[in-house]
Design a protein around this motif. Sequence first.
Motif, PDB file in Angstrom:
ATOM      1  N   ARG A   2      13.913  -4.128   7.597  1.00  0.00           N
ATOM      2  CA  ARG A   2      14.232  -2.619   7.841  1.00  0.00           C
ATOM      3  C   ARG A   2      13.797  -1.943   8.930  1.00  0.00           C
ATOM      4  O   ARG A   2      12.693  -2.387   9.586  1.00  0.00           O
ATOM      5  CB  ARG A   2      13.658  -1.829   6.615  1.00  0.00           C
ATOM      6  N   HIS A   3      14.571  -1.111   9.578  1.00  0.00           N
ATOM      7  CA  HIS A   3      14.325  -0.388  10.902  1.00  0.00           C
ATOM      8  C   HIS A   3      13.833   1.109  10.382  1.00  0.00           C
ATOM      9  O   HIS A   3      14.598   1.633   9.517  1.00  0.00           O
ATOM     10  CB  HIS A   3      15.628  -0.052  11.582  1.00  0.00           C
ATOM     11  N   PHE A   4      12.650   1.351  10.837  1.00  0.00           N
ATOM     12  CA  PHE A   4      12.143   2.569  10.524  1.00  0.00           C
ATOM     13  C   PHE A   4      12.448   3.685  11.757  1.00  0.00           C
ATOM     14  O   PHE A   4      12.199   3.186  13.032  1.00  0.00           O
ATOM     15  CB  PHE A   4      10.729   2.716  10.409  1.00  0.00           C
ATOM     16  N   SER A   5      12.619   4.908  11.593  1.00  0.00           N
ATOM     17  CA  SER A   5      13.098   6.019  12.609  1.00  0.00           C
ATOM     18  C   SER A   5      11.639   6.447  13.273  1.00  0.00           C
ATOM     19  O   SER A   5      10.627   6.025  12.541  1.00  0.00           O
ATOM     20  CB  SER A   5      13.530   6.950  12.106  1.00  0.00           C
ATOM     21  N   SER A   6      11.526   6.963  14.246  1.00  0.00           N
ATOM     22  CA  SER A   6      10.331   7.468  14.902  1.00  0.00           C
ATOM     23  C   SER A   6       9.594   8.354  13.881  1.00  0.00           C
ATOM     24  O   SER A   6       8.480   8.359  13.558  1.00  0.00           O
ATOM     25  CB  SER A   6      10.489   8.307  16.233  1.00  0.00           C
ATOM     26  N   ILE A  12       4.216   7.814   8.191  1.00  0.00           N
ATOM     27  CA  ILE A  12       3.533   6.502   7.625  1.00  0.00           C
ATOM     28  C   ILE A  12       1.883   6.298   8.482  1.00  0.00           C
ATOM     29  O   ILE A  12       1.133   6.365   7.782  1.00  0.00           O
ATOM     30  CB  ILE A  12       4.207   5.484   7.874  1.00  0.00           C
ATOM     31  N   VAL A  13       2.049   6.585   9.783  1.00  0.00           N
ATOM     32  CA  VAL A  13       0.848   6.738  10.535  1.00  0.00           C
ATOM     33  C   VAL A  13      -0.020   7.689   9.938  1.00  0.00           C
ATOM     34  O   VAL A  13      -1.182   7.683   9.825  1.00  0.00           O
ATOM     35  CB  VAL A  13       1.100   6.513  12.134  1.00  0.00           C
ATOM     36  N   LEU A  14       0.541   9.121   9.668  1.00  0.00           N
ATOM     37  CA  LEU A  14      -0.372  10.125   9.304  1.00  0.00           C
ATOM     38  C   LEU A  14      -0.862   9.800   8.064  1.00  0.00           C
ATOM     39  O   LEU A  14      -2.223  10.141   7.859  1.00  0.00           O
ATOM     40  CB  LEU A  14       0.655  11.557   9.369  1.00  0.00           C
ATOM     41  N   ALA A  15      -0.037   9.184   7.059  1.00  0.00           N
ATOM     42  CA  ALA A  15      -0.806   8.689   6.037  1.00  0.00           C
ATOM     43  C   ALA A  15      -1.829   7.722   6.035  1.00  0.00           C
ATOM     44  O   ALA A  15      -2.804   7.920   5.280  1.00  0.00           O
ATOM     45  CB  ALA A  15       0.756   8.241   4.925  1.00  0.00           C
ATOM     46  N   LEU A  16      -1.812   7.000   6.823  1.00  0.00           N
ATOM     47  CA  LEU A  16      -2.833   6.003   7.338  1.00  0.00           C
ATOM     48  C   LEU A  16      -4.132   6.648   7.802  1.00  0.00           C
ATOM     49  O   LEU A  16      -5.175   6.271   7.476  1.00  0.00           O
ATOM     50  CB  LEU A  16      -2.314   4.995   8.286  1.00  0.00           C
ATOM     51  N   LEU A  17      -3.769   7.663   8.832  1.00  0.00           N
ATOM     52  CA  LEU A  17      -4.900   8.247   9.321  1.00  0.00           C
ATOM     53  C   LEU A  17      -5.626   9.121   8.259  1.00  0.00           C
ATOM     54  O   LEU A  17      -6.752   9.391   8.348  1.00  0.00           O
ATOM     55  CB  LEU A  17      -4.375   9.261  10.427  1.00  0.00           C
ATOM     56  N   GLN A  18      -4.986   9.671   6.987  1.00  0.00           N
ATOM     57  CA  GLN A  18      -5.507  10.508   6.116  1.00  0.00           C
ATOM     58  C   GLN A  18      -6.566   9.581   5.151  1.00  0.00           C
ATOM     59  O   GLN A  18      -7.486  10.202   4.544  1.00  0.00           O
ATOM     60  CB  GLN A  18      -4.635  11.109   5.495  1.00  0.00           C
ATOM     61  N   GLU A  19      -6.200   8.449   5.156  1.00  0.00           N
ATOM     62  CA  GLU A  19      -7.038   7.610   4.382  1.00  0.00           C
ATOM     63  C   GLU A  19      -7.035   7.629   3.024  1.00  0.00           C
ATOM     64  O   GLU A  19      -8.141   7.343   2.254  1.00  0.00           O
ATOM     65  CB  GLU A  19      -8.544   7.488   5.123  1.00  0.00           C
ATOM     66  N   ASP A  20      -6.132   8.172   2.584  1.00  0.00           N
ATOM     67  CA  ASP A  20      -5.865   8.592   1.330  1.00  0.00           C
ATOM     68  C   ASP A  20      -5.600   7.083   0.366  1.00  0.00           C
ATOM     69  O   ASP A  20      -5.976   6.814  -0.635  1.00  0.00           O
ATOM     70  CB  ASP A  20      -4.962   9.531   0.661  1.00  0.00           C
ATOM     71  N   LEU A  21      -4.825   6.399   1.270  1.00  0.00           N
ATOM     72  CA  LEU A  21      -4.291   4.986   0.916  1.00  0.00           C
ATOM     73  C   LEU A  21      -4.853   4.129   1.723  1.00  0.00           C
ATOM     74  O   LEU A  21      -4.761   4.182   3.155  1.00  0.00           O
ATOM     75  CB  LEU A  21      -2.777   4.937   0.766  1.00  0.00           C
ATOM     76  N   THR A  22      -5.335   2.749   1.444  1.00  0.00           N
ATOM     77  CA  THR A  22      -5.624   1.613   2.322  1.00  0.00           C
ATOM     78  C   THR A  22      -4.578   1.122   3.109  1.00  0.00           C
ATOM     79  O   THR A  22      -3.298   1.398   2.624  1.00  0.00           O
ATOM     80  CB  THR A  22      -6.350   0.400   1.438  1.00  0.00           C
ATOM     81  N   TYR A  30       5.407   0.496   1.887  1.00  0.00           N
ATOM     82  CA  TYR A  30       6.574   0.561   2.693  1.00  0.00           C
ATOM     83  C   TYR A  30       7.122  -0.777   2.961  1.00  0.00           C
ATOM     84  O   TYR A  30       8.123  -0.658   3.771  1.00  0.00           O
ATOM     85  CB  TYR A  30       6.152   1.495   3.890  1.00  0.00           C
ATOM     86  N   SER A  31       6.589  -1.987   2.548  1.00  0.00           N
ATOM     87  CA  SER A  31       7.100  -3.142   2.937  1.00  0.00           C
ATOM     88  C   SER A  31       7.138  -3.498   4.319  1.00  0.00           C
ATOM     89  O   SER A  31       8.054  -4.232   4.806  1.00  0.00           O
ATOM     90  CB  SER A  31       8.616  -3.407   2.247  1.00  0.00           C
ATOM     91  N   VAL A  32       6.065  -3.281   4.998  1.00  0.00           N
ATOM     92  CA  VAL A  32       5.680  -3.680   6.422  1.00  0.00           C
ATOM     93  C   VAL A  32       4.403  -4.248   6.270  1.00  0.00           C
ATOM     94  O   VAL A  32       3.411  -4.054   5.482  1.00  0.00           O
ATOM     95  CB  VAL A  32       5.625  -2.418   7.286  1.00  0.00           C
ATOM     96  N   THR A  33       4.005  -5.224   7.285  1.00  0.00           N
ATOM     97  CA  THR A  33       2.971  -6.006   7.337  1.00  0.00           C
ATOM     98  C   THR A  33       1.690  -5.007   7.872  1.00  0.00           C
ATOM     99  O   THR A  33       1.783  -4.089   8.368  1.00  0.00           O
ATOM    100  CB  THR A  33       2.884  -7.168   8.358  1.00  0.00           C
ATOM    101  N   SER A  34       0.504  -5.541   7.413  1.00  0.00           N
ATOM    102  CA  SER A  34      -0.569  -4.701   8.148  1.00  0.00           C
ATOM    103  C   SER A  34      -0.760  -4.653   9.499  1.00  0.00           C
ATOM    104  O   SER A  34      -1.238  -3.745  10.139  1.00  0.00           O
ATOM    105  CB  SER A  34      -1.957  -5.157   7.400  1.00  0.00           C
ATOM    106  N   LYS A  35      -0.198  -5.742   9.921  1.00  0.00           N
ATOM    107  CA  LYS A  35      -0.271  -5.699  11.627  1.00  0.00           C
ATOM    108  C   LYS A  35       0.648  -4.686  12.148  1.00  0.00           C
ATOM    109  O   LYS A  35       0.330  -4.012  13.344  1.00  0.00           O
ATOM    110  CB  LYS A  35       0.203  -7.191  11.941  1.00  0.00           C
TER     111      LYS A  35
END
Length: 61
Positions: A2-6, A12-22, A30-35
């Motif tokens: 899948r291609h993700f828009s900016s 997704i990155v903001l969700a990651l920075l909020q640290e509510d989810l690992t 979102y079916s993407v790798t951790s890397k």
Amino acid sequence: MRHFSSEEKTKIVLALLQEDLTITQLSSKYSVTSKTLQNWKRQFLENASFLPRKKWDKIHY
């Protein structure tokens, strides 16, 4: 793959920075790798200083 828009990547990155989810949970959601998420986060943080000052002044916590 899948291609993700900016906008989607930013959300997704903001969700990651909020640290509510690992990173593992977001990776699964979102079916993407951790890397990939780590790369997006790094790129986001490297480019964060390019945001216009006016936009930052409007952000309240």
